[in-house]
Scaffold this motif. Structure first.
Motif: not given
Length: 489
Positions: A154, A157-158, A206, A208-209, A227, A231, A236, A407, A447
Motif C-alpha cells: 500500500l 502503490y496506494g 490487503g 484491492t478488489e 485501484a 496503480g 504498479h 474495496f 478496508p
C-alpha cells in the motif's frame, strides 16, 4: 514554541511513546484512538522538546510557528482538539512527567522459548508491522513474501505520489529487509501451502478488489475501478501505462473517501507540480497531454457524514479549485449549520452546477452530495452518468468514470473466505479452522483505518500467534514437504 501535527499523520502512535509530558492524544488506550483523523498535540502542555518530531515516521510534526501556507491551519486544529479538555490534571509532577504505574506484561514467553519460523505474506503496512513485532520482540526467523517484484504494498502503490512524507514510512519498514533473521522473497506467489514449511503463516495481503456498484453500464469501457487508476499513477507492475485514457474533459468519481479525493486531485493537478514526485513517468507524460478539466465526485450521503478525512479535504481546498454543487437544499443547510463534517466546507465556493453545459475553462473538482449513479450510459464506452438528485435524475456527460466506492479482499488459495465483507474469517487474527495460519490488515478486518491502524491490528495477530505457540496449539510442520514458492514470472 509548541509543536503541531499536520496532514500526513499516520496515527501509529510512535510519537505518543516518546513524549515526556503526555501531550499527544488520543493515545492507544483512549476511546478516541482510531476514530479521529489524526493525533493532536496540546499546545498548553507541549514543552518543545522535539522528541515527537524526531520519532515521527512520516515527517508530520513541526514547530507550530514554522508552519506556512496550507499547513498554518494545523496549529489551530491541534489546539481545537483540546478545547474544554482538562489534560493538565492527567500530567504527573514526577521526574519523567508521567504517572508511575505497576508494570504490565501483555506477553509472557518462557525463557526456553524456541525460535519460530514464521512466513509473512505481504510487504505493506500490516505485514511490516507484524515483521517488526516478530523481529524486535521475539527470536523468530521470518520469511517475508510478496508476489510483486518491489516491496512496499500500500505504501508503494496506494499512497498518492504527491504525498512524499506519507510514503516515507516505507523507509522505516525497509530497514527490516536486511535484518539477519529475515529472508525477503519478492516476485513469488504463495498460498496456504506455506504452512507446510513454517511454524506459522501470517497473510497480510490487503483488500484491492473494487466493490460492485450494481449499476447498469458499470462494466462499460471507460468505467475503471479506483485501484486501476491509483496503480497507474504509482507505476504498479500489473497496470499497463495506457490503462487510463484522459481524453475526456469530464471525469466522474463515484465515492467520496480519501481515495476518491486522491484520484480527483491527481487528475486535475498541474503536471509541473507532479514532476518532482514519485509519480510513474508514463503517467506524468499522459497527464501533460490530458484533456480533463473537471472531476465530479459523487457522494451518496450528505457533507455532514462524508467519508474523507479533514486533512485530505484541507489539502484539496487549499488549491482553490474546489466547488460544492448546491443542487439539494440539505447541502447548504448542513454547511451553514456546521453540521458534522459539513463545517469543513465553510469557505468553499458553492454553485448550482448546470450539467447541460460543458466544463468551464481551467481545472476544478465538484463535490456533489446526496447523489448516486443510477446508470452509466454509452454504446461502446461510457459517455454519461445518470445521477440522482433533489430535483430528480440528471444526465452528467462524462467520458470516464472511476469507481471509488470501497474495496474488498480477494480469496487466498487454501483459506476460507467470507464473500460479503471480503475478508478471511478469523478471531483476533486466527484463521477459522486453520491452526497456525493468521491474518492481519484489511484482509483480516476489512478496508478500514489508515496506515497506523495496522500497527495495533498486527500486534493483536502476533500476540495470538505467540499465545498459540506457548500453549502448544501450533501444528507440527512437515519439514521438506511442498510449499515451493512460485515465481510471479
Amino acid at each position: 514554541m509548541a509543536f503541531a501535527i499536520t496532514q500526513t499523520c499516520c496515527a501509529d502512535a510512535t510519537c505518543v511513546s516518546v513524549c515526556p509530558v503526555n501531550c499527544i492524544h488520543p493515545t492507544p488506550d483512549e476511546p478516541d484512538f482510531g476514530r479521529t483523523d489524526m493525533l493532536y498535540i496540546d499546545p498548553a502542555t507541549c514543552i518543545d522538546c522535539g522528541a515527537c518530531a524526531d520519532a515521527c515516521p512520516v515527517d508530520a510534526i513541526f514547530p507550530a510557528g514554522d508552519l506556512t501556507g496550507p499547513l498554518r491551519v494545523y496549529e489551530e486544529l491541534n489546539a481545537e482538539y483540546y478545547a474544554g479538555r482538562d489534560v493538565l490534571a492527567e500530567v504527573s509532577a514526577a521526574p519523567n512527567f508521567h504517572r508511575w504505574a505497576p508494570p504490565t506484561f501483555s506477553r509472557v514467553l518462557p525463557s526456553d522459548f524456541a525460535p519460530l519460523d514464521v512466513a509473512v505474506v505481504g510487504t505493506g503496512p500490516a505485514g511490516m508491522y507484524a515483521v517488526e513485532d516478530l523481529l524486535l520482540h521475539t527470536n523468530a526467523r521470518v520469511t517475508l513474501v510478496d508476489r510483486l517484484p518491489v516491496a512496499g504494498g500500500l505504501i508503494r502503490y496506494g499512497v498518492a505520489p504527491d504525498h512524499p512524507s506519507t510514503k516515507k514510512i516505507g523507509e522505516t519498514f525497509a530497514r527490516f529487509h536486511d535484518h539477519p533473521r529475515l529472508r525477503l522473497r519478492l516476485g513469488v506467489s504463495a498460498g496456504a501451502e506455506l504452512a507446510d514449511r513454517h511454524d506459522a503463516v501470517i497473510f497480510a495481503v490487503g483488500a484491492t478488489e473494487a466493490r460492485s456498484l450494481g449499476v447498469p453500464g458499470e462494466d462499460l469501457p471507460g468505467s475503471l475501478p479506483a485501484a486501476t487508476v491509483v496503480g497507474w499513477y504509482n507505476g504498479h507492475p500489473d497496470i499497463a501505462p495506457d490503462a487510463v485514457d484522459l481524453s475526456a474533459e469530464r471525469v466522474v468519481v463515484v465515492g467520496n473517501g480519501n481515495v476518491a479525493l486522491d484520484v480527483a486531485r491527481i487528475l486535475t493537478a498541474d503536471p509541473a507540480q507532479l514532476a518532482d514526485t514519485a509519480i510513474a513517468p508514463e503517467a506524468l507524460v499522459r497527464l501533460r497531454s490530458a484533456k480533463v478539466r473537471e472531476v465530479v465526485v459523487l457522494a451518496r450521503r450528505g457533507p455532514e457524514t462524508a467519508a474523507y478525512t479533514r486533512p485530505e479535504l484541507l489539502a484539496l481546498a487549499a488549491r482553490g479549485t474546489l466547488v460544492v454543487d448546491t443542487h439539494d437544499p440539505r447541502i447548504t443547510q448542513a454547511i451553514d449549520d456546521a453540521e458534522g463534517k459539513a463545517a469543513w466546507l465553510q469557505g468553499v465556493r458553492r454553485e448550482r452546477v448546470d450539467w447541460s453545459a460543458p466544463p468551464p475553462d481551467g481545472r476544478r473538482i465538484v463535490l456533489r452530495f446526496h447523489s448516486s449513479p443510477a446508470a452509466f450510459r454509452g454504446d461502446t464506452e461510457v459517455r454519461a452518468v445518470t445521477a440522482t438528485g433533489a430535483a430528480g435524475e440528471v444526465e452528467i456527460e462524462a467520458g470516464r468514470v472511476v469507481r471509488a466506492a470501497g474495496f474488498r479482499g480477494a480469496p487466498v488459495p487454501g483459506l476460507p473466505f467470507d464473500e460479503e465483507p471480503g475478508t478471511v474469517p478469523n478471531s483476533a487474527g486466527r484463521v477459522t479452522g486453520r491452526p497456525g495460519v493468521y491474518v492481519a490488515g484489511w484482509i483480516k478486518r476489512g478496508p478500514s483505518g489508515g496506515i497506523g491502524a495496522n500497527k495495533a491490528c498486527a500486534r493483536e495477530t502476533v500476540g495470538a500467534l505467540l499465545e498459540d505457540a506457548v500453549a502448544g496449539r501450533l501444528p507440527v510442520r512437515r519439514r521438506g514437504v511442498g510449499a515451493r514458492l512460485r515465481s510471479r514470472a
